[in-house]
Every structure is written in structure tokens, then in C-alpha cells.
Design a protein around this motif. Structure first.
Motif, PDB file in Angstrom:
ATOM      1  N   PRO A 205     -12.007 -38.943 -62.163  1.00 65.20           N
ATOM      2  CA  PRO A 205     -12.973 -40.169 -62.821  1.00 65.20           C
ATOM      3  C   PRO A 205     -12.646 -41.544 -62.545  1.00 65.20           C
ATOM      4  N   GLY A 206     -13.718 -42.078 -62.409  1.00 64.47           N
ATOM      5  CA  GLY A 206     -13.531 -43.781 -62.092  1.00 64.47           C
ATOM      6  C   GLY A 206     -13.741 -43.992 -60.577  1.00 64.47           C
ATOM      7  N   ALA A 207     -13.917 -43.181 -59.799  1.00 64.09           N
ATOM      8  CA  ALA A 207     -14.003 -43.326 -58.407  1.00 64.09           C
ATOM      9  C   ALA A 207     -15.245 -44.216 -58.268  1.00 64.09           C
ATOM     10  N   GLY A 208     -15.365 -45.140 -57.168  1.00 62.67           N
ATOM     11  CA  GLY A 208     -16.498 -45.787 -57.000  1.00 62.67           C
ATOM     12  C   GLY A 208     -16.830 -46.010 -55.446  1.00 62.67           C
ATOM     13  N   VAL A 209     -18.004 -46.212 -55.159  1.00 60.99           N
ATOM     14  CA  VAL A 209     -18.518 -46.548 -53.830  1.00 60.99           C
ATOM     15  C   VAL A 209     -19.393 -47.759 -53.764  1.00 60.99           C
ATOM     16  N   ARG A 210     -19.374 -48.819 -52.936  1.00 58.39           N
ATOM     17  CA  ARG A 210     -20.093 -49.916 -52.828  1.00 58.39           C
ATOM     18  C   ARG A 210     -20.826 -49.873 -51.385  1.00 58.39           C
ATOM     19  N   LEU A 211     -22.154 -49.969 -51.579  1.00 61.63           N
ATOM     20  CA  LEU A 211     -23.113 -49.872 -50.479  1.00 61.63           C
ATOM     21  C   LEU A 211     -23.719 -51.289 -50.352  1.00 61.63           C
TER      22      LEU A 211
END
Length: 279
Positions: A205-211
Motif C-alpha cells: 500500500p501507498g506506492a506511487g509513480v510520477r510521470l
């Protein structure tokens, strides 16, 4: 009870208007500046979109070059099957074979580029808190879902990724034949020495990816289980989407100078964008 208040146009109108202030978790938030969980340090005035995509749901966005898009796996079982198109010229689309081949790397992470079939950068991965992604297996389809779960239709309880992406594409004037193989974010695969693909699951939970969009983009996203997920149940949890304004990379950006291949891809992208007057 609904039928009793909507049996005539006046009652139906009153009933519909009464829903105006209702908010549920999995819906776009308008205006986006009023959303909670805004990206740290981002002025609310820059917010362009805020939405949570339900498990088994999809979304379709058209964004300007420079737009930053942050995806967050809220509960640890989201899987974002992503297709990208050049919004100015939609016959140019994400090409995973070239994304892997040109960068000499099959496992995406911060600094990786999502390349088109024309050698241009559609999007850069600026940050990655997951490291569990897949460029090999593609998304699920209705036939396979019906074998595994009993249903694969878009309206059913266990929709397949391809069917949802087909709906998303139609909203952007695209047909099924336009859909390329998709990249899967937040659920990973590793290739063993013998060529077998091993499912590695999520980072939790809480993992993020920024593009960052390096060209104007059509972005199609289906949040469904990975096609190699071995669990018998259809497990898919919400995915938060936030987008805000920014500027595309210049030729001296870290992403553009990291490797000779990146430099060439960004040179192609910048020259194309200037020629088209979109930069």
C-alpha cells in the motif's frame, strides 16, 4: 423506492438534483483543487485532475505536454494497465518493444522513458516508489477472465483490461485496432534465465509513480488484476490519480542527458514538438 419518486419527470428531476452534493471515493473531484491528498508542494491552482479509479474500473485523460501525473496504489493491489498516444497524431503510440530495446532495460524505474514507435518520448518516469512493473505480459482479455473468474465483460463483476481499455479508447475517438500492448504499473514480472515469467506482485500500500508527459497525450488506464496474478479471486483495489500543470523536459534535463539513447530520443521529441508548434 426510487421508482416511486421518479415515475414522472418532475419527481425524476428532483431526485437527480438531490444527488448533486453526493461524493463517493471513486469519482472525479471537481474542481481538482478541492481534492485531498494533493501532491506535496504543488499549488492547488495548478491541479488539473483528481480521481480515484476503482478496482475493475478505468479512466481516459487527454493532457498537455508537461503535465505531471501521479498514480498511487492505495491498498497494495492496484494494477494500472496503461496505453499512451500522441494526442496530436494518435497513430503514434506507446511501443514497449522499443521502450525496452532502446534503453537496454526491461524493468522500469525512476528515469525510465516510455517511448513511441517513432523514437520519441511520450512520458518520463520521474519517481517510482513501487519498482514492481511489467513490460511483457500485457493486460487481461474477456476470454481469459471468463475462464478464471466467470465474467470478463466491462459491466460485470470481474471485467477484463482489454474490454475496459476499448471503452476508454472510444471516448477519445480511438478504435480497438488502435490499442497497443500496455505497460502494467504496480504489479511486477521478472523473466527467469529459462525465459519463464515470474509474477512478483506489488510493493504494498501507498506506492506511487510520477510521470511527466513530454508530448500532448491521450492516456488510457484500466485498473484490473495482472494477467499473471495467480490468485483465484479477482483482486483489484483503488488507484488514486492526480494531475497538475508543468513543463516538458528540455535537452539538458537529467532524463535527457542520462544516456546517449535518451539524448537522441529527446532530440527527436523536441524537434517534432517545435515543428508542430506544440512547444
Amino acid at each position: 423506492m426510487t421508482a416511486s419518486v421518479t415515475h414522472d419527470p418532475t419527481g425524476a428531476r428532483a431526485h437527480a438534483r438531490a444527488q448533486g452534493g453526493v461524493r463517493i471515493e471513486t469519482m472525479p473531484i471537481l474542481p481538482p483543487s478541492t481534492a485531498d491528498h494533493l501532491p506535496e508542494g504543488v499549488d492547488p491552482a495548478r491541479m488539473l485532475w483528481a480521481e480515484t479509479v476503482a478496482g475493475g474500473g478505468y479512466t481516459a485523460l487527454t493532457v498537455a505536454a508537461g503535465t505531471l501525473i501521479e498514480l498511487t496504489d492505495l491498498e497494495g493491489d492496484a494494477c494500472a494497465h496503461l496505453a499512451l498516444f500522441n494526442a496530436v497524431q494518435t497513430d503514434e503510440r506507446l511501443n514497449l518493444a522499443d521502450t525496452v530495446k532502446v534503453q537496454w532495460q526491461a524493468y522500469l524505474s525512476a528515469g525510465s522513458l516510455l517511448l513511441s514507435d517513432r523514437g520519441r518520448v511520450l512520458a518520463s518516469i520521474l519517481a517510482d516508489g513501487s519498482a514492481h512493473h511489467d513490460t511483457f505480459a500485457g493486460t487481461s482479455n474477456r476470454r481469459r477472465n471468463e475462464e478464471r473468474y466467470g465474467d470478463g465483460s466491462p459491466q460485470g463483476g470481474t471485467p477484463a483490461g482489454l474490454e475496459l481499455l476499448t471503452l476508454a479508447a472510444a471516448k477519445c475517438g480511438l478504435a480497438p485496432r488502435d490499442l497497443p500492448p500496455t505497460v502494467a504499473l504496480f504489479q511486477g514480472v521478472r523473466v527467469e534465465p529459462d525465459g519463464a515469467m515470474r509474477f512478483t506482485g506489488s510493493a504494498g500500500p501507498g506506492a506511487g509513480v510520477r510521470l511527466r508527459a513530454e508530448l500532448p497525450l491521450v492516456l488510457l488506464l484500466a485498473n484490473v488484476p495482472h494477467s499473471l496474478d495467480p490468485r483465484e479471486q479477482y483482486v483489484s483495489t483503488p488507484l488514486r490519480v492526480r494531475a497538475w500543470s508543468g513543463a516538458p523536459a528540455e535537452s539538458d534535463a537529467p532524463e535527457a542527458t542520462a544516456t546517449p539513447e535518451a539524448a537522441r530520443a529527446f532530440a527527436n521529441t523536441i524537434a517534432y514538438a517545435r515543428l508542430r508548434g506544440i512547444r
